[in-house]
Design a protein around this motif. Sequence first.
Motif, PDB file in Angstrom:
ATOM      1  N   LYS A 161       0.902  -1.206   0.104  1.00  0.00           N
ATOM      2  CA  LYS A 161       0.123   0.107   0.139  1.00  0.00           C
ATOM      3  C   LYS A 161       0.870   1.309  -0.047  1.00  0.00           C
ATOM      4  CE  LYS A 161      -3.790  -2.269   2.295  1.00  0.00           C
ATOM      5  NZ  LYS A 161      -3.409  -3.633   2.165  1.00  0.00           N
ATOM      6  N   VAL A 162       1.793   1.446  -0.958  1.00  0.00           N
ATOM      7  CA  VAL A 162       2.707   2.525  -1.218  1.00  0.00           C
ATOM      8  C   VAL A 162       2.458   3.153  -2.353  1.00  0.00           C
ATOM      9  CG1 VAL A 162       5.099   3.132  -1.424  1.00  0.00           C
ATOM     10  CG2 VAL A 162       4.501   1.475   0.324  1.00  0.00           C
ATOM     11  N   ALA A 163       2.333   4.508  -2.368  1.00  0.00           N
ATOM     12  CA  ALA A 163       1.857   5.328  -3.512  1.00  0.00           C
ATOM     13  C   ALA A 163       3.163   5.085  -4.466  1.00  0.00           C
ATOM     14  CB  ALA A 163       1.572   6.745  -3.178  1.00  0.00           C
ATOM     15  N   PRO A 164       3.041   4.801  -5.602  1.00  0.00           N
ATOM     16  CA  PRO A 164       4.080   4.750  -6.617  1.00  0.00           C
ATOM     17  C   PRO A 164       4.943   6.303  -6.744  1.00  0.00           C
ATOM     18  CG  PRO A 164       2.234   4.450  -7.976  1.00  0.00           C
ATOM     19  CD  PRO A 164       1.817   4.719  -6.551  1.00  0.00           C
ATOM     20  N   GLN A 165       4.357   7.294  -6.435  1.00  0.00           N
ATOM     21  CA  GLN A 165       5.028   8.669  -6.695  1.00  0.00           C
ATOM     22  C   GLN A 165       6.291   8.653  -5.415  1.00  0.00           C
ATOM     23  OE1 GLN A 165       1.861   7.944  -6.184  1.00  0.00           O
ATOM     24  NE2 GLN A 165       0.755   9.069  -7.870  1.00  0.00           N
ATOM     25  N   ARG A 166       6.230   7.687  -4.567  1.00  0.00           N
ATOM     26  CA  ARG A 166       7.200   7.766  -3.470  1.00  0.00           C
ATOM     27  C   ARG A 166       8.362   7.076  -4.087  1.00  0.00           C
ATOM     28  NH1 ARG A 166       4.818   5.623   1.913  1.00  0.00           N
ATOM     29  NH2 ARG A 166       6.844   6.753   2.579  1.00  0.00           N
ATOM     30  N   MET A 167       8.291   6.456  -5.065  1.00  0.00           N
ATOM     31  CA  MET A 167       9.671   5.560  -5.503  1.00  0.00           C
ATOM     32  C   MET A 167      10.074   6.284  -6.737  1.00  0.00           C
ATOM     33  SD  MET A 167       9.750   2.656  -4.078  1.00  0.00           S
ATOM     34  CE  MET A 167      11.238   1.962  -5.022  1.00  0.00           C
ATOM     35  N   ILE A 168      11.524   6.387  -6.872  1.00  0.00           N
ATOM     36  CA  ILE A 168      12.444   6.920  -7.708  1.00  0.00           C
ATOM     37  C   ILE A 168      13.234   5.752  -7.983  1.00  0.00           C
ATOM     38  CG2 ILE A 168      14.196   8.662  -8.413  1.00  0.00           C
ATOM     39  CD1 ILE A 168      13.100  10.393  -5.944  1.00  0.00           C
ATOM     40  N   LEU A 169      13.267   5.509  -9.327  1.00  0.00           N
ATOM     41  CA  LEU A 169      14.298   4.206  -9.721  1.00  0.00           C
ATOM     42  C   LEU A 169      15.289   4.887 -10.434  1.00  0.00           C
ATOM     43  CD1 LEU A 169      11.480   2.000 -11.320  1.00  0.00           C
ATOM     44  CD2 LEU A 169      12.305   2.150  -9.062  1.00  0.00           C
ATOM     45  N   GLU A 170      16.701   4.537 -10.163  1.00  0.00           N
ATOM     46  CA  GLU A 170      17.923   5.024 -10.699  1.00  0.00           C
ATOM     47  C   GLU A 170      18.649   3.818 -11.522  1.00  0.00           C
ATOM     48  OE1 GLU A 170      19.961   7.151  -7.806  1.00  0.00           O
ATOM     49  OE2 GLU A 170      18.660   8.702  -7.806  1.00  0.00           O
ATOM     50  N   LEU A 171      19.209   4.115 -12.362  1.00  0.00           N
ATOM     51  CA  LEU A 171      20.121   3.017 -12.976  1.00  0.00           C
ATOM     52  C   LEU A 171      21.429   3.294 -12.431  1.00  0.00           C
ATOM     53  CD1 LEU A 171      20.623   0.930 -15.545  1.00  0.00           C
ATOM     54  CD2 LEU A 171      21.221   3.007 -16.770  1.00  0.00           C
ATOM     55  N   THR A 172      21.989   2.228 -12.071  1.00  0.00           N
ATOM     56  CA  THR A 172      23.306   2.551 -11.250  1.00  0.00           C
ATOM     57  C   THR A 172      24.268   3.222 -12.329  1.00  0.00           C
ATOM     58  OG1 THR A 172      24.176   0.216 -12.082  1.00  0.00           O
ATOM     59  CG2 THR A 172      22.941   0.259  -9.752  1.00  0.00           C
ATOM     60  N   GLU A 173      25.029   3.654 -11.627  1.00  0.00           N
ATOM     61  CA  GLU A 173      26.179   4.742 -12.315  1.00  0.00           C
ATOM     62  C   GLU A 173      27.202   3.778 -13.166  1.00  0.00           C
ATOM     63  OE1 GLU A 173      25.536   5.101  -8.997  1.00  0.00           O
ATOM     64  OE2 GLU A 173      24.975   7.129  -8.598  1.00  0.00           O
TER      65      GLU A 173
END
Length: 184
Positions: A161-173
């Motif tokens: 029950k977590v809003a998707p807007q709370r997640m930031i996905l990053e590609l590893t450097e």
Amino acid sequence: MLFRSQDISAAQYIADAVKATAISKKLGRNRHYLFTQDDGDSHHSHGCDWNHRIHEAIEQDRLQLYLQPIRAIASQQVNHYEALLRLIDANSGEVIEPELFIDAIERSGAIADVDNWVIHNAIKLLSQRPEIQQLAINLSAHAFENAELHVLLLTQLQHFKVAPQRMILELTETSSLINLEQTH
């Protein structure tokens, strides 16, 4: 870093530089370290060992997410947090930074299990910590190549029950530098 005489790819130079940085950081502040061919070879030869150690760490709950606040320069207010993966050594309890094992588990294919662990545990953490507005997680290039990534994310977000807007996905450097042509 000591340059090699034989032909190697730019990706290998980057991977070796990441390893040299990790070794130098592990030695402590105000130190330097001369990375040689032997250092690179020793890390490559233990790929299977890292694969086993990672799966064991997942089973024994020895992977951890450390939270790093990301602040606005002017106000110093926390904009969001970034989740940093760490492995706890089974014998010494020492914290092992991912620069020492990510290459090996990417080559072995175990990185998919780590990506899944990070997704599950980051979303679980957000469900337990409502004061964290947003959390950035680093995923490997392999995760973004997985056609089922969105299904995994949506399933975990709905389950906790977590809003998707709370997640930031990053590609590893490291992945983005090594796969520069593919990230355009």
